[in-house]
Design a protein around this motif. Structure first.
Motif, PDB file in Angstrom:
ATOM      1  N   ARG A  77      12.278  -3.260  -7.009  1.00 26.58           N
ATOM      2  CA  ARG A  77      12.042  -3.566  -5.634  1.00 26.58           C
ATOM      3  C   ARG A  77      10.299  -3.754  -5.562  1.00 26.58           C
ATOM      4  O   ARG A  77      10.045  -4.505  -4.823  1.00 26.58           O
ATOM      5  CB  ARG A  77      12.475  -2.429  -4.575  1.00 26.58           C
ATOM      6  CG  ARG A  77      14.081  -2.723  -4.338  1.00 26.58           C
ATOM      7  CD  ARG A  77      14.032  -3.928  -3.493  1.00 26.58           C
ATOM      8  NE  ARG A  77      15.538  -4.387  -3.611  1.00 26.58           N
ATOM      9  CZ  ARG A  77      16.427  -3.957  -2.817  1.00 26.58           C
ATOM     10  NH1 ARG A  77      16.363  -3.157  -1.867  1.00 26.58           N
ATOM     11  NH2 ARG A  77      18.003  -4.605  -2.984  1.00 26.58           N
ATOM     12  N   MET A  82       8.399 -10.726  -1.002  1.00 26.10           N
ATOM     13  CA  MET A  82       9.218 -11.614  -0.323  1.00 26.10           C
ATOM     14  C   MET A  82       8.489 -12.066   0.996  1.00 26.10           C
ATOM     15  O   MET A  82       7.949 -11.324   1.671  1.00 26.10           O
ATOM     16  CB  MET A  82      10.546 -11.082   0.025  1.00 26.10           C
ATOM     17  CG  MET A  82      11.424 -12.000   0.755  1.00 26.10           C
ATOM     18  SD  MET A  82      12.392 -13.147   0.108  1.00 26.10           S
ATOM     19  CE  MET A  82      12.978 -13.931   1.537  1.00 26.10           C
ATOM     20  N   PHE A  90       5.849  -6.611  10.795  1.00 24.23           N
ATOM     21  CA  PHE A  90       6.532  -5.675  11.636  1.00 24.23           C
ATOM     22  C   PHE A  90       5.377  -5.640  12.968  1.00 24.23           C
ATOM     23  O   PHE A  90       4.267  -5.430  12.902  1.00 24.23           O
ATOM     24  CB  PHE A  90       6.049  -4.223  10.915  1.00 24.23           C
ATOM     25  CG  PHE A  90       6.624  -4.090   9.801  1.00 24.23           C
ATOM     26  CD1 PHE A  90       8.198  -4.246   9.695  1.00 24.23           C
ATOM     27  CD2 PHE A  90       6.113  -3.861   8.705  1.00 24.23           C
ATOM     28  CE1 PHE A  90       8.864  -4.354   8.523  1.00 24.23           C
ATOM     29  CE2 PHE A  90       6.757  -3.763   7.224  1.00 24.23           C
ATOM     30  CZ  PHE A  90       8.202  -3.990   7.324  1.00 24.23           C
ATOM     31  N   PHE A 101       1.143  -1.438   4.582  1.00 22.71           N
ATOM     32  CA  PHE A 101       2.306  -0.783   4.699  1.00 22.71           C
ATOM     33  C   PHE A 101       3.037  -0.282   3.383  1.00 22.71           C
ATOM     34  O   PHE A 101       3.089   0.767   2.969  1.00 22.71           O
ATOM     35  CB  PHE A 101       3.302  -1.462   5.714  1.00 22.71           C
ATOM     36  CG  PHE A 101       4.754  -0.807   5.727  1.00 22.71           C
ATOM     37  CD1 PHE A 101       4.536   0.235   6.741  1.00 22.71           C
ATOM     38  CD2 PHE A 101       5.909  -0.974   4.906  1.00 22.71           C
ATOM     39  CE1 PHE A 101       5.833   1.160   7.002  1.00 22.71           C
ATOM     40  CE2 PHE A 101       7.029  -0.145   5.123  1.00 22.71           C
ATOM     41  CZ  PHE A 101       6.828   0.980   6.173  1.00 22.71           C
ATOM     42  N   PRO A 102       3.089  -1.294   2.418  1.00 24.42           N
ATOM     43  CA  PRO A 102       3.804  -1.231   1.093  1.00 24.42           C
ATOM     44  C   PRO A 102       2.789  -0.123   0.356  1.00 24.42           C
ATOM     45  O   PRO A 102       3.348   0.858  -0.526  1.00 24.42           O
ATOM     46  CB  PRO A 102       3.847  -2.383   0.182  1.00 24.42           C
ATOM     47  CG  PRO A 102       3.829  -3.387   1.327  1.00 24.42           C
ATOM     48  CD  PRO A 102       3.031  -2.724   2.536  1.00 24.42           C
ATOM     49  N   LEU A 103       1.358  -0.176   0.721  1.00 28.43           N
ATOM     50  CA  LEU A 103       0.751   0.544  -0.228  1.00 28.43           C
ATOM     51  C   LEU A 103       0.829   2.100   0.069  1.00 28.43           C
ATOM     52  O   LEU A 103       0.932   2.945  -0.656  1.00 28.43           O
ATOM     53  CB  LEU A 103      -0.678   0.255  -0.298  1.00 28.43           C
ATOM     54  CG  LEU A 103      -1.143  -1.268  -0.723  1.00 28.43           C
ATOM     55  CD1 LEU A 103      -2.878  -1.340  -0.272  1.00 28.43           C
ATOM     56  CD2 LEU A 103      -1.097  -1.268  -2.205  1.00 28.43           C
ATOM     57  N   LYS A 104       0.993   2.271   1.267  1.00 32.89           N
ATOM     58  CA  LYS A 104       1.130   3.670   1.974  1.00 32.89           C
ATOM     59  C   LYS A 104       2.269   4.103   1.426  1.00 32.89           C
ATOM     60  O   LYS A 104       2.411   5.488   1.334  1.00 32.89           O
ATOM     61  CB  LYS A 104       1.268   3.475   3.521  1.00 32.89           C
ATOM     62  CG  LYS A 104      -0.224   3.875   4.225  1.00 32.89           C
ATOM     63  CD  LYS A 104       0.093   4.002   5.685  1.00 32.89           C
ATOM     64  CE  LYS A 104      -1.297   4.064   6.282  1.00 32.89           C
ATOM     65  NZ  LYS A 104      -1.027   3.566   7.912  1.00 32.89           N
ATOM     66  N   MET A 105       3.412   3.213   1.369  1.00 33.89           N
ATOM     67  CA  MET A 105       4.674   3.757   1.091  1.00 33.89           C
ATOM     68  C   MET A 105       4.928   4.211  -0.275  1.00 33.89           C
ATOM     69  O   MET A 105       5.618   4.949  -0.773  1.00 33.89           O
ATOM     70  CB  MET A 105       5.775   2.649   1.801  1.00 33.89           C
ATOM     71  CG  MET A 105       6.977   3.294   1.700  1.00 33.89           C
ATOM     72  SD  MET A 105       7.128   4.227   3.380  1.00 33.89           S
ATOM     73  CE  MET A 105       8.831   4.711   3.399  1.00 33.89           C
ATOM     74  N   PHE A 106       4.214   3.417  -1.240  1.00 31.49           N
ATOM     75  CA  PHE A 106       4.535   3.355  -2.478  1.00 31.49           C
ATOM     76  C   PHE A 106       3.436   4.005  -3.611  1.00 31.49           C
ATOM     77  O   PHE A 106       3.628   4.196  -4.723  1.00 31.49           O
ATOM     78  CB  PHE A 106       5.193   2.248  -3.119  1.00 31.49           C
ATOM     79  CG  PHE A 106       6.356   1.669  -2.391  1.00 31.49           C
ATOM     80  CD1 PHE A 106       7.665   2.645  -2.764  1.00 31.49           C
ATOM     81  CD2 PHE A 106       6.466   0.795  -1.484  1.00 31.49           C
ATOM     82  CE1 PHE A 106       8.867   2.455  -2.029  1.00 31.49           C
ATOM     83  CE2 PHE A 106       7.737   0.406  -0.933  1.00 31.49           C
ATOM     84  CZ  PHE A 106       8.819   1.086  -1.141  1.00 31.49           C
ATOM     85  N   THR A 107       2.215   3.967  -2.897  1.00 34.73           N
ATOM     86  CA  THR A 107       1.215   4.449  -4.126  1.00 34.73           C
ATOM     87  C   THR A 107       0.524   5.569  -3.427  1.00 34.73           C
ATOM     88  O   THR A 107       1.011   6.304  -2.345  1.00 34.73           O
ATOM     89  CB  THR A 107       0.100   3.361  -4.049  1.00 34.73           C
ATOM     90  OG1 THR A 107      -0.636   3.353  -2.647  1.00 34.73           O
ATOM     91  CG2 THR A 107       0.606   2.007  -4.462  1.00 34.73           C
ATOM     92  N   ASP A 108      -0.412   6.091  -4.158  1.00 32.98           N
ATOM     93  CA  ASP A 108      -1.013   7.449  -3.672  1.00 32.98           C
ATOM     94  C   ASP A 108      -2.554   7.272  -3.549  1.00 32.98           C
ATOM     95  O   ASP A 108      -3.500   7.980  -3.651  1.00 32.98           O
ATOM     96  CB  ASP A 108      -0.702   8.581  -4.905  1.00 32.98           C
ATOM     97  CG  ASP A 108       0.366   9.033  -4.644  1.00 32.98           C
ATOM     98  OD1 ASP A 108       1.040   9.466  -3.707  1.00 32.98           O
ATOM     99  OD2 ASP A 108       0.951   9.379  -5.827  1.00 32.98           O
ATOM    100  N   ARG A 150       0.974  -9.657   2.642  1.00 33.75           N
ATOM    101  CA  ARG A 150       1.782  -8.492   2.411  1.00 33.75           C
ATOM    102  C   ARG A 150       2.548  -8.586   1.209  1.00 33.75           C
ATOM    103  O   ARG A 150       3.028  -7.679   0.609  1.00 33.75           O
ATOM    104  CB  ARG A 150       2.641  -8.094   3.686  1.00 33.75           C
ATOM    105  CG  ARG A 150       3.547  -6.872   3.724  1.00 33.75           C
ATOM    106  CD  ARG A 150       4.374  -6.749   4.870  1.00 33.75           C
ATOM    107  NE  ARG A 150       5.386  -7.702   4.788  1.00 33.75           N
ATOM    108  CZ  ARG A 150       6.216  -7.688   6.136  1.00 33.75           C
ATOM    109  NH1 ARG A 150       6.229  -6.843   7.255  1.00 33.75           N
ATOM    110  NH2 ARG A 150       7.241  -8.570   6.302  1.00 33.75           N
TER     111      ARG A 150
END
Ligand code: ATP
Ligand code: MG
Lengths: 255, 246
Positions: A77, A82, A90, A101-108, A150
């Motif tokens: 994912r 997409m 959002f 958003f994706p960076l916050k969710m999936f990276t440190d 995004r």
């Protein structure tokens, strides 16, 4: 390489996809065309796993859908970007927060690292000064560009776009098309685009798949689509008089 | 779908909601946003209504106590009891079901029909967990405070009514409020607040999350959500009362 093998999808009684196979290659922009309601969105969402096909398999560089554990699925994912038909930003978040958003969710990453990355991609899509705006304050074309930003912020291996230039003026549509193609080439992404836009078909279709009645009715390049005598393709692609003339001129030229 | 199926799907939804958040920082941001949207923004309306309802209860009680042998402190006592037992926890929850419930359904429903939920799922985010869990936590922790505020303002409203109308004396009213203090009743109010908060956060989320169609359907789902949230609150209120007080 993405390999789609004989996928079937129905909703209740109505069969939408009746066994479609296709493959999509690295660094290439592939287009899915077909009439409204022919199942383009359903096809794309099946690739993404938003719809689960009743039959058939999809493999992303050897990772086969339905045979992955939770961890592999999550990794896959994160390799996917997409762009939805209506942008799907959002609306409670600003442009900057959307892209971040994706960076916050999936990276440190630290906040400043994330900010750098966000401004890099927003610059890449030519939107350098919309950071603090909300999606509702942007035009359709700008929203599409934020959606593209995004989608590419995590450096995806696969990029899917559902009618990225529907509802845009011809000039902006070309800008978006070129942008997607450049990004595809630059980062060697596998890109699949759903489109109605015949201009895109002529300009950026390195591979074109024509869907009709839930089946793949034709496949080829944008050069080949000029020459083909497949009736349903000709009927669909050259439905306007202008395109009929363009095609005739092209055929006269090469003969 | 029949009712049983809806109930089943609702509990299935809760199964997805109660997972560990994928990223605490993101969860924390969402939680603060929900505390503001669902909690702080409702303080005004709850305070306003509680104050005036408290006043009305006090006036009504005073008007109905014509007989001189009934002690005047009963007005304060009745207002306090009414606020703690029913008005603050139940009535305020029904009002919040309307205000907050329609907000939750329309915001989640809009996210559904504009593919924002698909966008979350494509990114590999558990959308139910991300969208609904912060709402539940915000509501369950904030609503008891809101109910406490409503109790306080309602009783205060009764006192103000007395001062303005001369129907009863401040001394008697205050005597009435202090009489027969029963901490269990406050616990009862708090239990109701927590249960109703959970209903207000989850039932409208269910209606929004599974909406199909466009803006019209989102509007319809919001109405449905308010009706069902209120019905569930009223029914649970009956059962909780029987369970806790009898
Ligand atoms: N979630 C769903 N449930 C039931 N039917 C659906 C669903 N999604 C799509 N369909 C049906 O599948 C068919 C194909 O829809 P799809 O959205 O894929 O068309 P499309 O080719 O993308 O059209 P357009 O170009 O207008 O976007 C339509 O008949 C639609 O009604
Ligand atoms: Mg579509």
């Amino acid at each position: 390489m993405i390999e789609v093998n004989n996928i079937h999808k129905s909703f209740g009684e109505s069969k939408i996809l009746k066994g479609i196979s296709a493959s999509f290659e690295k660094g290439k922009t592939s287009l899915i065309i077909g009439q409204s309601g022919s199942g383009k969105t359903v096809f794309l969402k099946s690739l993404l796993g938003l719809h689960v096909p009743e039959e058939g398999t999809i493999s992303f560089d050897g990772r086969i859908s339905g045979q992955m554990d939770v961890k592999d699925k999550r990794q896959l994912r994160q390799d996917i970007g997409m762009v939805f038909q209506g942008s799907a930003l959002f609306d409670s978040l600003t442009v900057e927060e959307n892209v971040m958003f994706p960076l916050k969710m999936f990276t440190d990453q630290s906040f400043s690292e994330m900010q750098d990355r966000v401004s890099a991609v927003l610059n890449r899509v030519n939107l350098p000064d919309a950071f603090k705006k909300f999606p509702a304050e942007l035009s359709g074309g700008m929203q599409k560009r934020v959606a593209i930003a995004r989608a590419i912020v995590m450096n995806p291996k696969y990029l899917f776009c559902d009618e990225p230039n529907s509802g845009l003026d011809p000039k902006t549509a070309i800008v978006i098309d070129n942008l997607i193609q450049e990004i595809t080439d630059e980062y060697q992404i596998i890109t699949v685009i759903n489109t109605h836009d015949m201009n895109s078909v002529m300009e950026i279709g390195e591979k074109i798949i024509f869907l009709q009645d839930g089946l793949k009715a034709w496949e080829g390049t944008s050069k080949e689509i000029f020459k083909t005598d497949n009736e349903s393709v000709v009927d669909f692609v050259y439905s306007s008089n202008l395109f009929k003339k363009v095609r005739q001129a092209y055929l006269n030229e090469i003969n | 779908m029949n009712y049983i199926e809806h109930v089943g799907k609702y509990f299935q939804m809760l199964g997805q909601v109660f997972k560990r958040p994928q990223k605490w920082n993101v969860f924390k941001d969402a939680l603060f946003r929900e505390i503001e949207d669902l909690g702080l923004k409702s303080v005004g309306i709850v305070a306003f209504i509680a104050f005036f309802v408290g006043g009305v209860i006090a006036i009504q009680t005073a008007l109905n106590l014509e007989s001189p042998i009934i002690p005047k402190y009963l007005i304060g006592f009745a207002t306090k009891r009414a606020m703690i037992l029913e008005f603050a926890p139940t009535f305020a929850s029904v009002i919040l079901a309307g205000k907050v419930g329609s907000f939750i359904t329309s915001s989640i429903g809009t996210m559904r029909v504009t593919e924002q939920i698909d966008a979350l799922e494509v990114m590999g985010i558990n959308s139910l967990n991300y969208l609904v869990l912060p709402k539940i936590i915000a509501a369950v922790f904030f609503y008891p405070l809101l109910v406490a505020l409503a109790i306080f303002l309602g009783i205060f409203g009764g006192w103000v009514a007395g001062a303005l109308t001369d129907l009863f004396h401040s001394v008697n009213y205050i005597e009435g409020i202090q009489m027969d203090f029963n901490p269990f009743l406050l616990k009862y109010a708090a239990i109701k607040a927590v249960v109703f908060a959970f209903v207000i956060a989850t039932v409208p989320s269910y209606h929004g999350y599974y909406v199909k169609g466009g803006a019209l359907e989102v509007g319809r789902a919001s109405t449905q959500a308010v009706v069902w949230t209120s019905v569930v609150i009223i029914l649970l209120n009956y059962f909780l009362t029987q369970l806790l007080l009898s």
